[in-house]
Motif scaffolding. Structure first.
Motif, PDB file in Angstrom:
ATOM      1  N   GLY A 246     -24.723 -27.842 -46.465  1.00 32.89           N
ATOM      2  CA  GLY A 246     -24.756 -25.929 -45.574  1.00 32.89           C
ATOM      3  C   GLY A 246     -26.054 -25.726 -44.967  1.00 32.89           C
ATOM      4  N   GLU A 247     -26.861 -26.603 -44.540  1.00 36.11           N
ATOM      5  CA  GLU A 247     -28.139 -25.448 -43.880  1.00 36.11           C
ATOM      6  C   GLU A 247     -28.556 -26.996 -43.033  1.00 36.11           C
ATOM      7  OE1 GLU A 247     -31.157 -23.412 -46.129  1.00 36.11           O
ATOM      8  OE2 GLU A 247     -31.428 -22.739 -44.096  1.00 36.11           O
ATOM      9  N   ARG A 248     -28.996 -26.787 -42.068  1.00 37.29           N
ATOM     10  CA  ARG A 248     -29.946 -27.953 -41.134  1.00 37.29           C
ATOM     11  C   ARG A 248     -31.477 -27.506 -40.729  1.00 37.29           C
ATOM     12  NH1 ARG A 248     -27.558 -31.406 -38.419  1.00 37.29           N
ATOM     13  NH2 ARG A 248     -29.560 -31.851 -36.678  1.00 37.29           N
TER      14      ARG A 248
ATOM     15  N   ALA B 123     -29.505 -21.580 -40.042  1.00 41.45           N
ATOM     16  CA  ALA B 123     -29.024 -20.599 -41.246  1.00 41.45           C
ATOM     17  C   ALA B 123     -29.378 -19.071 -40.376  1.00 41.45           C
ATOM     18  CB  ALA B 123     -29.140 -20.332 -43.005  1.00 41.45           C
ATOM     19  N   VAL B 124     -28.517 -17.551 -40.488  1.00 40.13           N
ATOM     20  CA  VAL B 124     -29.024 -16.680 -39.826  1.00 40.13           C
ATOM     21  C   VAL B 124     -30.008 -16.120 -40.638  1.00 40.13           C
ATOM     22  CG1 VAL B 124     -26.897 -16.812 -38.297  1.00 40.13           C
ATOM     23  CG2 VAL B 124     -27.525 -15.082 -40.508  1.00 40.13           C
TER      24      VAL B 124
ATOM     25  N   VAL C 128     -34.791 -33.700 -39.379  1.00 41.43           N
ATOM     26  CA  VAL C 128     -34.035 -32.735 -39.810  1.00 41.43           C
ATOM     27  C   VAL C 128     -33.956 -32.567 -41.360  1.00 41.43           C
ATOM     28  CG1 VAL C 128     -31.900 -31.698 -39.963  1.00 41.43           C
ATOM     29  CG2 VAL C 128     -32.876 -32.376 -37.374  1.00 41.43           C
ATOM     30  N   LEU C 129     -33.554 -31.917 -42.099  1.00 41.61           N
ATOM     31  CA  LEU C 129     -33.032 -31.466 -43.902  1.00 41.61           C
ATOM     32  C   LEU C 129     -32.107 -31.075 -43.754  1.00 41.61           C
ATOM     33  CD1 LEU C 129     -33.141 -32.264 -46.360  1.00 41.61           C
ATOM     34  CD2 LEU C 129     -34.829 -30.024 -47.402  1.00 41.61           C
TER      35      LEU C 129
ATOM     36  N   GLY D  21     -24.450 -23.985 -50.314  1.00 43.73           N
ATOM     37  CA  GLY D  21     -24.857 -25.251 -49.981  1.00 43.73           C
ATOM     38  C   GLY D  21     -25.900 -25.859 -49.054  1.00 43.73           C
ATOM     39  N   GLY D  22     -26.956 -24.755 -48.864  1.00 40.12           N
ATOM     40  CA  GLY D  22     -27.921 -24.657 -47.654  1.00 40.12           C
ATOM     41  C   GLY D  22     -29.332 -24.890 -49.139  1.00 40.12           C
TER      42      GLY D  22
END
Ligand code: GAL
Length: 960
Positions: A272-274, A31-32, A267-268, A204-205
């Motif tokens: 929406g996010e890694r 995510a930015v 990684v989780l 969904g992050g």
């Protein structure tokens, strides 16, 4: 309080309003995010309500405001000044009220969203640390306000963001109700001192998640379960793991320890996010009354770390944090207590990566209430409990995914009370995988570890032997010294004696030296400033400079000593036996990462060297390792085997060949210098000549040796008291610094009784004593010579009632000039009776300037121990026996009078360019600036003594 602005929250005991619930902290994800550090607009007011809220509105013109760097403290950027108190609140104690004089910094930053900032999703604004209280607006909308200076706070801001021209306004108050909970011994430094970041939150992050990664040492497997608020999958490619969140998986793994910090990248991934994970498998437990990790007891060789930078205060950048970790690893430190607040979160990433055990401490100290017998202590007042719980939750939630964190600490010096119990209960319910620590309650009702600070060696030994009694619960617990060995100024003394106790008794699981770094503030005139240098009306002087590092992060002799004392390999033995005993003192690692070598040295010069094959001993194992034969053709003289253990390969924290441990085994003793008394004292024109020396015939004073003029050679017992000599004001007697001064040892008078030019000796009889006292030292100087060399034998007999040890006993004299010094003896750094473990016997060379140890407050320093001979300024001085050597460009009296290093000016107002002390004895150093004084065996008792020096002229040593 004025009506035009809202300041009610400043004195509100509640933790704040508007912030999101705390969650796990992570540095990066896909995510930015937008870091908001850099130059901000800044306006300082002297009260909380001096300015209205209009600055927070879009369109406000802050064109005439100052600029300030964020992260940063305004008092270190030219606005107001820092103030230092140890435990006293620098304002009237009337909780939760704070003074009207409440410096308030308005901060403004306008920012646009970077290209590519996703259109959808939410966003949060994260503050990693603001001291002490902040109220926040974005684009004119108030987000809320918070306290808890060294804890993160997030606000949901998605709906307020615009592509450009976002106005972030932050009002920061130096004092708030929260200040009552933040009475740590350090500078009061308001400001936005940690990062401010805008984080995009994709739909969904990831929100909060908890990585549970335990290790079963019996089966050699790790069990991983990642609980996540938003469901997703967890992958760890190296382990072939790919499981849904919430589902445990057990696989064979290498465990994480501070010695072997094995991390697995994972990684989780939610919809929406890694988020990258760095997973360390380890299990912390209390078992058999011991702290065990992965089934084995650990020994903490720790330090207390405050965040400190001499220009930036507690606003540390990543490079500085890494430097701390590397310095710790290179000095054999294996543990950190984050005294007395959670550190910048990136520091814990480094601890995971490089390997350090961490006691993570909550941002809580109410020490100032001790001044009123702990009356009104917030930790025993239910109104404050929500604030305490909020602080604990913000620490635990932020830091729970770090394998390095093995113990949670409730805070420091906050007395006792229901709030602490509630906090401990909350932590235990939230995280069963770690232990709970708090030093301030010696009954241990809320803790898993019996922890103390500054206990004496004798008491620690009693605790180790389980003879200390105490409440039943406490008796069953392991023991640590969460603070010991107060590293203020010269010292700490007695480290080796503590370490011997820790290693002898399993209940003693080590300690944490107080503290890591001096909090000196870089100052244009004073070098480094300390308490009082900014005109504070209440302050605690240089008590804030009590670290193992100088403010610029140069290791002090205390750190060099600590490195040696805690080295993970013991090298011992008798050099004539043909073997050396090597012991692995690691808790987990074998010795395969180390390479061993030997050097055979005669009179301090290496004769030959080679590698030493040592088996990869398991933790706790020892071996007798065969040494080679004494090198053929080795010259006669004093000889040693020096055995070193170095890194066999480069590691993440040090290069190959970095020395981890060493030992010296004596082979043959030194021959003491002999001078036949063949020359006769020859009276001349007002002088007496003897061999190379000339004396004043009337006073017996030495004037020159060969071409080298010598000034004022005489017995000396005075040293510029160290912080540990002076002791802390609250310590009972004996505090030797003040006692020595009361006796007048800093102003001894030398009465000449006789000058006797005899057959083969010039004898000068004196009595050395202070005014107003009957005690003194009857002192005889006996000079003899063989024509080339000059021998001085000093005999001294105490007279009167000497119940006090001497600071030092030896001679001092002045030389016109000297620069380079060469010596054979202990080095390379300073050493005193109880700080001498790291002194290695060899030949050393230094300049006079480099011999000085730059203690922030000048004091006795720089003595080299066990010196067989030294050369400087055209003289060679051999000792019988070996001696302590000190040389400086100012007198002891000037050193004693100086408050800062900049007060010491070479050669000013003194009769010689360089003053030399040759000591037969020095008093120990101890740790009485906060802890116990030197152990009796390191006292320099006033007793009859005799010691000799042999002087001869030499050409001045040259570099190389
Ligand atoms: C302890 C305290 C530390 C520091 C130290 C003395 O009592 O926990 O914060 O004040 O003494 O330097």
């Amino acid at each position: 309080m004025s009506a035009h602005t809202r300041t009610d929250y400043v004195e509100d005991v509640s933790p704040g309003s508007g912030a999101l619930p705390p969650r796990a902290w992570y540095a990066s994800s896909d995510a930015v995010s937008l870091p908001l550090g850099g130059s901000w607009r800044f306006r300082l007011s002297d009260t909380a309500d001096a300015q209205d809220d209009s600055f927070a509105a879009p369109g406000y013109d802050a064109g005439d405001w100052a600029e300030i760097q964020v992260p940063g403290h305004w008092v270190l950027q030219g606005h107001g000044s820092p103030a230092y108190t140890n435990h006293r609140y620098p304002f009237p104690v009337d909780p939760p009220r704070v003074p009207t004089e409440n410096p308030t910094g308005d901060h403004l930053r306008v920012f646009g969203l970077p290209a590519g900032w996703p259109a959808g999703g939410d966003a949060v604004l994260r503050f990693d640390g603001v001291e002490s209280c902040a109220r926040v607006w974005l684009n004119g909308t108030e987000l809320g306000e918070f306290k808890g200076s060294r804890l993160p706070h997030e606000f949901a801001v998605g709906a307020l963001l615009r592509p450009s021209g976002n106005v972030l306004a932050v009002r920061v108050h130096q004092w708030s109700a929260g200040s009552y909970l933040e009475d740590q011994d350090q500078w009061w430094l308001p400001g936005v001192f940690r990062d401010v970041t805008l984080l995009h939150r994709p739909a969904g992050g990831v929100r909060d998640f908890f990585v549970h990664a335990s290790y079963d040492h019996v089966s050699g497997t790790g069990t991983l379960r990642v609980d996540s608020e938003v469901a997703g999958r967890v992958t760890v490619p190296d382990l072939g793991v790919d499981v849904p969140t919430g589902e445990p998986v057990t696989v064979p793994v290498e465990p994480w320890t501070a010695e072997t910090p094995r991390l697995y990248d994972g990684v989780l991934a939610t919809e929406g996010e890694r988020v990258p994970l760095r997973i360390g498998f380890r299990t912390v437990e209390l078992s058999d009354g011991l702290i065990k990790v992965n089934g084995r007891p650990v020994l903490f060789k720790g330090v207390n770390r405050h965040e400190w930078h001499p220009e930036k205060g507690r606003a540390l950048d990543l490079a500085t944090m890494r430097e701390d970790v590397l310095l710790m690893k290179r000095h054999n430190v294996n543990a950190v207590r984050t005294s007395h607040y959670p550190p910048h979160p990136a520091f814990l990433d480094l601890c995971d990566e490089y390997g350090l055990w961490v006691i993570d401490e909550c941002d809580l100290e109410t020490h100032g209430f001790t001044e009123q017998g702990w009356r009104d202590n917030p930790v025993d007042d239910d109104r404050w409990t929500p604030a305490l719980l909020d602080r604990a939750a913000r620490m635990v939630e932020r830091d729970k995914n770090h394998p390095s964190v093995v113990i949670w600490s409730l805070g420091n010096e906050a007395g006792t009370g229901r709030g602490l119990t509630a906090t401990a209960e909350w932590i235990r319910a939230r995280d069963t995988s770690r232990l709970v620590h708090y030093e301030g309650d010696h009954t241990c009702r809320d803790t898993d570890v019996y922890s103390r600070m500054y206990a004496s060696h004798a008491e620690v030994e009693r605790i180790g032997r389980r003879l200390d009694g105490g409440p039943l619960k406490r008796r069953a617990l392991p023991f640590i010294l969460c603070e010991y060995a107060h590293a203020m100024g010269n010292g700490p003394g007695g480290l080796a004696d503590y370490q011997r106790l820790f290693e002898a008794h399993e209940r003693l699981q080590g300690g944490f030296v107080w503290e890591w770094i001096d909090h000196g503030i870089a100052h244009p005139e004073l070098g480094y400033a300390y308490g009082g240098d900014f005109g504070e009306e209440l302050h605690d002087g240089n008590f804030v400079c009590d670290g193992l590092l100088f403010p610029d992060r140069r290791p002090s002799p205390g750190l060099v000593e600590y490195k040696k004392v805690i080295e993970p390999v013991a090298v011992t033995g008798d050099g004539t036996a043909g073997t050396v005993r090597v012991t692995n003192k690691y808790d987990f690692a074998d010795l395969s990462a180390l390479a061993f070598s030997w050097t055979y040295e005669v009179e301090g010069e290496p004769v030959d060297s080679g590698s030493l094959p040592v088996p990869a001993l398991a933790p706790g194992e020892s071996a007798e390792v065969k040494l080679p034969a004494v090198p053929a053709g080795a010259p006669a003289g004093e000889a040693y085997w020096t055995v070193r253990a170095v890194l066999a390969c480069e590691t993440a924290w040090a290069p190959r060949d970095h020395v981890v441990a060493w030992g010296q085994l004596p082979v043959s003793a030194r021959r003491t210098p002999y001078v036949a008394a063949t020359a006769r004292p020859a009276p001349g024109d007002g002088v007496i000549s003897l061999g190379p020396a000339v004396f004043d015939a009337r006073t017996g004073a030495l004037r020159a040796i060969g071409a080298v003029p010598v000034t004022d050679l005489r017995l000396d017992v005075w040293r510029a008291p160290t912080d540990n000599d002076d002791g802390a004001a609250w310590q009972g007697d004996p505090r030797y610094g003040p006692l020595w001064r009361r006796l007048g040892l800093h102003r001894m008078r030398h009465r000449l009784d006789a000058v006797e030019a005899g057959e083969d000796a010039l004898t000068v009889r004196t009595r050395v004593a202070p005014a107003a006292r009957e005690l003194g030292l009857s002192t005889v100087y006996r000079w003899t010579s063989d024509g080339d060399r000059l021998r001085l034998t000093v005999s001294t007999v105490p007279e009167g009632d000497w119940t006090v040890p001497l600071p030092r006993l030896g001679i001092r004299f002045g030389l016109a000039t000297a620069d380079l010094v060469r010596w054979y003896g202990g080095g390379p750094g300073e050493a005193y009776p109880d700080t001498r473990t790291a002194a290695r016997i060899a030949r050393w060379q230094s300049t006079v300037d480099e011999l000085q140890t730059p203690y922030v407050r000048p004091q006795e320093n720089g003595a080299r121990i066990d010196v067989r001979w030294a050369e400087l300024g055209g003289l060679r001085v051999e000792g019988d026996p070996a001696y302590w050597f000190t040389a400086r460009r100012w007198t002891t009296e000037q050193l004693d009078a100086a408050a800062h290093r900049t007060d010491l000016v070479p050669g000013s107002g003194s009769a010689a360019g360089v003053w030399v002390n040759l000591d037969h004895g020095q008093h120990g150093i101890g740790s009485q600036s906060c802890g116990p004084g030197p152990l009796p065996r390191y006292h320099l008792r006033a007793e009859p003594a005799e010691f000799s020096f042999v002087f001869s002229p030499v050409s001045a040593p040259r570099t190389g």
